[in-house]
Design an enzyme around this catalytic site. Structure first.
Site, PDB file in Angstrom:
ATOM      1  CB  SER A 185      30.935 108.293 105.477  1.00 25.66           C
ATOM      2  OG  SER A 185      29.640 107.825 105.183  1.00 25.66           O
ATOM      3  N   GLY A 240      26.058 110.639 102.119  1.00 27.49           N
ATOM      4  CA  GLY A 240      25.373 111.798 101.547  1.00 27.49           C
ATOM      5  C   GLY A 240      25.301 112.903 102.585  1.00 27.49           C
ATOM      6  CG  LEU A 241      25.570 116.977 101.161  1.00 28.57           C
ATOM      7  CD1 LEU A 241      24.961 118.069 100.284  1.00 28.57           C
ATOM      8  CD2 LEU A 241      26.833 117.489 101.850  1.00 28.57           C
ATOM      9  CB  SER A 242      23.432 116.875 107.301  1.00 27.85           C
ATOM     10  OG  SER A 242      22.416 116.999 108.252  1.00 27.85           O
ATOM     11  N   GLY A 243      20.649 115.529 105.864  1.00 29.04           N
ATOM     12  CA  GLY A 243      19.328 115.834 105.318  1.00 29.04           C
ATOM     13  C   GLY A 243      19.125 115.338 103.898  1.00 29.04           C
ATOM     14  CB  SER A 244      21.298 113.578 101.466  1.00 27.46           C
ATOM     15  OG  SER A 244      21.806 112.552 102.291  1.00 27.46           O
ATOM     16  N   GLY A 245      18.634 112.303 103.001  1.00 28.21           N
ATOM     17  CA  GLY A 245      17.583 111.277 102.988  1.00 28.21           C
ATOM     18  C   GLY A 245      18.046 109.899 103.421  1.00 28.21           C
ATOM     19  CE  LYS A 246      23.602 110.455 105.818  1.00 24.65           C
ATOM     20  NZ  LYS A 246      23.274 111.872 105.523  1.00 24.65           N
TER      21      LYS A 246
HETATM   22  P1  ADP Z   1      19.808 112.191 106.563  1.00 20.09           P
HETATM   23  O1  ADP Z   1      19.582 110.899 107.299  1.00 20.09           O
HETATM   24  O2  ADP Z   1      20.525 112.001 105.265  1.00 20.09           O
HETATM   25  O3  ADP Z   1      20.425 113.261 107.409  1.00 20.09           O
HETATM   26  P2  ADP Z   1      16.966 112.452 106.762  1.00 20.09           P
HETATM   27  O4  ADP Z   1      16.482 111.132 106.268  1.00 20.09           O
HETATM   28  O5  ADP Z   1      17.014 112.675 108.244  1.00 20.09           O
HETATM   29  O6  ADP Z   1      18.392 112.751 106.117  1.00 20.09           O
HETATM   30  O7  ADP Z   1      16.077 113.614 106.130  1.00 20.09           O
HETATM   31  C1  ADP Z   1      15.710 113.656 104.778  1.00 20.09           C
HETATM   32  C2  ADP Z   1      14.461 114.549 104.593  1.00 20.09           C
HETATM   33  O8  ADP Z   1      14.192 114.697 103.208  1.00 20.09           O
HETATM   34  C3  ADP Z   1      13.233 113.922 105.227  1.00 20.09           C
HETATM   35  O9  ADP Z   1      12.475 114.947 105.859  1.00 20.09           O
HETATM   36  C4  ADP Z   1      12.455 113.376 104.005  1.00 20.09           C
HETATM   37  O10 ADP Z   1      11.077 113.342 104.219  1.00 20.09           O
HETATM   38  C5  ADP Z   1      12.831 114.377 102.926  1.00 20.09           C
HETATM   39  N1  ADP Z   1      12.756 113.833 101.548  1.00 20.09           N
HETATM   40  C6  ADP Z   1      12.113 114.390 100.518  1.00 20.09           C
HETATM   41  N2  ADP Z   1      12.220 113.655  99.394  1.00 20.09           N
HETATM   42  C7  ADP Z   1      12.953 112.580  99.729  1.00 20.09           C
HETATM   43  C8  ADP Z   1      13.395 111.445  98.995  1.00 20.09           C
HETATM   44  N3  ADP Z   1      13.101 111.267  97.702  1.00 20.09           N
HETATM   45  N4  ADP Z   1      14.158 110.543  99.656  1.00 20.09           N
HETATM   46  C9  ADP Z   1      14.465 110.717 100.954  1.00 20.09           C
HETATM   47  N5  ADP Z   1      14.077 111.763 101.695  1.00 20.09           N
HETATM   48  C10 ADP Z   1      13.312 112.700 101.097  1.00 20.09           C
END
Ligand code: ADP
Length: 199
Positions: free
Chosen positions: A109, A35-41
């Site tokens: 990825s 998933g995209l950067s900041g998607s929540g992984k």
């Molecule tokens: P990634 O690892 O994909 O780059 P991050 O986990 O670092 O993303 O960041 C995701 C951000 O989105 C976090 O600040 C998180 O609190 C926020 N967020 C909001 N809603 C959700 C959700 N339903 N699931 C996951 N993250 C969420």
């Protein structure tokens, strides 16, 4: 001098994957989050890890923080290095799986090719999980300030902006995060993978 014969003997004497899985009472598996950067992984992986720990399941989260700063600290973001990055991550995951451990992999990825490369190494042990958050939402969250930097031209080849993100066509799970809590998303993954982990 070592001979094929005594090498074979060594392999015979080490515990096999099944032995280790029995020891841990779980099956090794790779949950590969794309998933995209900041998607929540990473956020979701941390919550899934907690849920699994409550069930006595041993996990290892692999993400940019522990991989890019360690084993892959000599790699950049060229096409060639991105491929090598994924190859090493998949091979490291394989070692964990062979030890009966569940790895939760958090890597953008971005292309089908890259994910296929991981699948070629991991086979059926890899479950592809799409952390499905639209670009606009990730940009709004901008947890690490990367989207603002990319918009300002300070980051080149930023996924979703001037580098492609190819959504998986047929993922094991499609986890939509907009309008859902972190716990809901984690529960969706937990419910789907637990039956596969339990021996
Ligand atoms: P990634 O690892 O994909 O780059 P991050 O986990 O670092 O993303 O960041 C995701 C951000 O989105 C976090 O600040 C998180 O609190 C926020 N967020 C909001 N809603 C959700 C959700 N339903 N699931 C996951 N993250 C969420």
């Amino acid at each position: 001098m070592s001979t094929p014969e005594n090498i074979h003997t060594t392999f015979d004497s080490i515990l096999q994957r099944e032995d280790k899985e029995s020891l841990l009472n779980q099956k090794g598996l790779v949950v590969w989050m794309t998933g995209l950067s900041g998607s929540g992984k990473t956020t979701i992986a941390a919550a899934v890890e907690k849920l699994l720990a409550e069930e006595g399941i041993l996990t290892q989260v692999l993400d940019g923080d522990n991989i890019r700063s360690g084993i892959n600290n000599n790699l950049g973001f060229s096409e060639e290095d991105r491929k090598e990055n994924i190859r090493r991550i998949a091979e490291v995951s394989k070692l964990f799986v062979d030890c009966g451990i569940v790895t939760l992999n958090c890597f953008v990825s971005p292309t089908k090719d890259i994910r296929q490369q991981a699948k070629d190494i991991l086979g059926d042990d890899m479950l592809e999980v799409f952390v499905n958050t639209p670009f606009e939402e990730c940009e709004k969250r901008d947890v690490k300030g990367l989207y603002a930097k990319a918009r300002a031209g300070q980051i080149k080849n930023f996924t979703g902006l001037d580098a492609p993100f190819e959504a998986p066509e047929n993922p094991f799970l499609d986890v939509k995060t907009v309008g859902r809590s972190i716990d809901e998303c984690a529960q969706q993954i937990f419910d789907a993978v637990l039956p596969l982990i339990r021996k």
